[in-house]
Design an enzyme around this catalytic site. Structure first.
Site, short mmCIF file in Angstrom:
data_model
loop_
_atom_site.label_atom_id
_atom_site.label_comp_id
_atom_site.label_asym_id
_atom_site.label_seq_id
_atom_site.Cartn_x
_atom_site.Cartn_y
_atom_site.Cartn_z
N ASN A 126 -2.21 2.75 3.45
CA ASN A 126 -1.57 4.12 3.81
C ASN A 126 -2.20 5.25 3.05
O ASN A 126 -2.11 6.40 3.51
CB ASN A 126 -0.22 4.06 3.47
CG ASN A 126 0.70 3.28 4.17
OD1 ASN A 126 0.62 3.17 5.55
ND2 ASN A 126 1.82 2.45 3.66
N ASP A 128 6.57 1.15 1.76
CA ASP A 128 6.56 0.27 0.61
C ASP A 128 7.43 0.69 -0.59
O ASP A 128 7.78 -0.35 -1.36
CB ASP A 128 5.12 0.15 0.26
CG ASP A 128 4.16 0.13 1.55
OD1 ASP A 128 3.32 -1.36 1.62
OD2 ASP A 128 3.98 0.92 2.33
N PHE A 165 -0.79 -0.93 12.76
CA PHE A 165 -1.85 -0.33 11.64
C PHE A 165 -2.14 -1.44 10.91
O PHE A 165 -3.38 -1.42 10.48
CB PHE A 165 -1.28 0.96 10.97
CG PHE A 165 -2.16 1.52 10.02
CD1 PHE A 165 -3.25 2.16 9.93
CD2 PHE A 165 -1.96 0.99 8.47
CE1 PHE A 165 -4.06 2.46 9.21
CE2 PHE A 165 -2.86 1.41 7.52
CZ PHE A 165 -3.87 2.20 8.08
N ASP A 214 0.56 -1.06 0.00
CA ASP A 214 -0.01 -0.03 0.12
C ASP A 214 0.75 1.14 -0.03
O ASP A 214 0.74 2.04 0.82
CB ASP A 214 -0.88 0.01 1.23
CG ASP A 214 -0.26 -0.01 2.58
OD1 ASP A 214 0.90 -0.43 2.73
OD2 ASP A 214 -0.89 0.35 3.40
N HIS A 255 9.93 0.35 8.10
CA HIS A 255 9.24 -0.85 8.36
C HIS A 255 9.13 -1.90 7.23
O HIS A 255 9.82 -3.10 7.48
CB HIS A 255 7.64 -0.79 8.79
CG HIS A 255 7.63 0.34 9.77
ND1 HIS A 255 7.53 0.33 11.06
CD2 HIS A 255 7.26 1.65 9.64
CE1 HIS A 255 7.27 1.25 11.90
NE2 HIS A 255 7.12 2.11 10.98
#
Length: 309
Positions: free
Chosen positions: A40, A16, A165, A11, A239
């Site tokens: 996101n 990403d 999230f 996303d 992340h």
């Protein structure tokens, strides 16, 4: 060289986007397809962002399919406060050279798995809706999934006090994935918060003389600013990039075999991953959970990848 075949479900999202950039630079990986999910930002924005990054790194032959626009059951908000209105604020990226596939993302996952003669690794870095939909529609695809290396969860939260999230955004989908019996590797907040793009890291990126590194530097500057504002971090945790790094350099990671279950109904705890680090529940192990990262080795991998461009 035997390449590891991957499907990226994402996303984009700053982290990403950088995950796609890292993956595209790895000779050990073959990206079969990229599917998108709302998270996101709204689904049209995350899909456009995926296409823009594919153009940036010349992944013009890789299928990009728009997936789920909302969770399986309960509608949840997106996270534009962290990633900006576009989901990828910061750099100026040209409009993509192509549109997304007319095939739904979940159907693309099913098709690519069935077409592959070798097992495929799936890298979900957003809510797990597309993966859950694919498993519901074609449960036989499990046999051709080598493992799922996902970013999500943790022993603490970043969207609620206990929920990260991606899992919070669709806890029912996450539960289906964790209960699937497929080998799962989890890059949760415990380990992704060790991968901080500090000012020193951003300076290293900015010294690399190519356009991709320039864009990554701009992405990191914006991402670091929102993390400072919202979480008082001195830098941006990248992340999602850890899922790709694990596929090419698992020696950088210390993991523990655990049972992970997902809370779907708690009034205050929906989306929480219950990670049984000490085996107190007696439930069967279903995941490898990331504990420690070789931070220096990780950033060396990232910097060397950017230099390839």
């Amino acid at each position: 060289m035997i390449k590891r075949r991957i499907i990226m479900d994402c996303d984009p999202g700053h982290d990403d986007a950088i995950a796609i950039i890292l993956a595209a630079a790895q000779l050990e990986l073959e990206i079969l397809g990229i599917t998108t999910v709302s998270g996101n930002a709204e689904i049209e924005k995350t899909t456009m962002n995926a296409l823009k990054i594919c153009d940036l790194v010349s992944l013009t032959d890789v299928v990009v399919s728009k997936g789920a626009s909302e969770p399986l059951i309960q509608l949840r908000e997106t996270a534009p406060g962290i990633h900006g209105d576009s989901g990828l604020d910061g750099p100026e990226l040209p409009e993509p050279s192509r549109s997304w596939s007319e095939e739904h993302g979940a159907d693309t996952i099913i098709r690519l798995l069935k077409e592959s003669k070798e097992p495929v690794t799936i890298l979900p870095t957003g809510p797990l809706t597309n993966i859950a939909l694919a498993l519901s529609k074609a449960p036989e695809i499990k046999d051709n999934i080598e493992e799922i290396v996902l970013m999500g969860g943790g022993t603490f939260g970043n969207w609620t006090p206990t929920a990260e999230f991606n899992i919070w955004a669709d806890p029912e989908a996450a539960k289906k994935v964790f209960d699937s019996g497929i080998p799962i590797v989890v890059m949760g907040l415990d380990i992704t918060h060790q991968a901080i793009a500090t000012r020193e890291v951003i300076d290293q990126v900015n010294k690399i003389d190519n356009n991709v590194a320039k864009i990554v530097g701009e992405l990191l500057v914006f991402f670091a600013s929102t993390y400072k504002e919202m979480f008082d971090f001195d830098g941006a945790p990248v992340h999602d990039v850890l899922t790709v790094a694990y596929c090419v350099a698992p020696e950088l990671f210390k993991t523990k075999d655990v049972n992970i279950t997902v809370e779907t109904k708690g009034e205050f705890t929906a989306g929480t991953t219950l990670i049984d680090l000490h085996g107190v529940t007696g439930r069967k192990v279903n995941a490898k959970f990331g504990l420690e990262l070789d931070v220096e080795g990780f950033w060396k991998l990232m910097i060397e990848a950017l230099k390839k461009y």
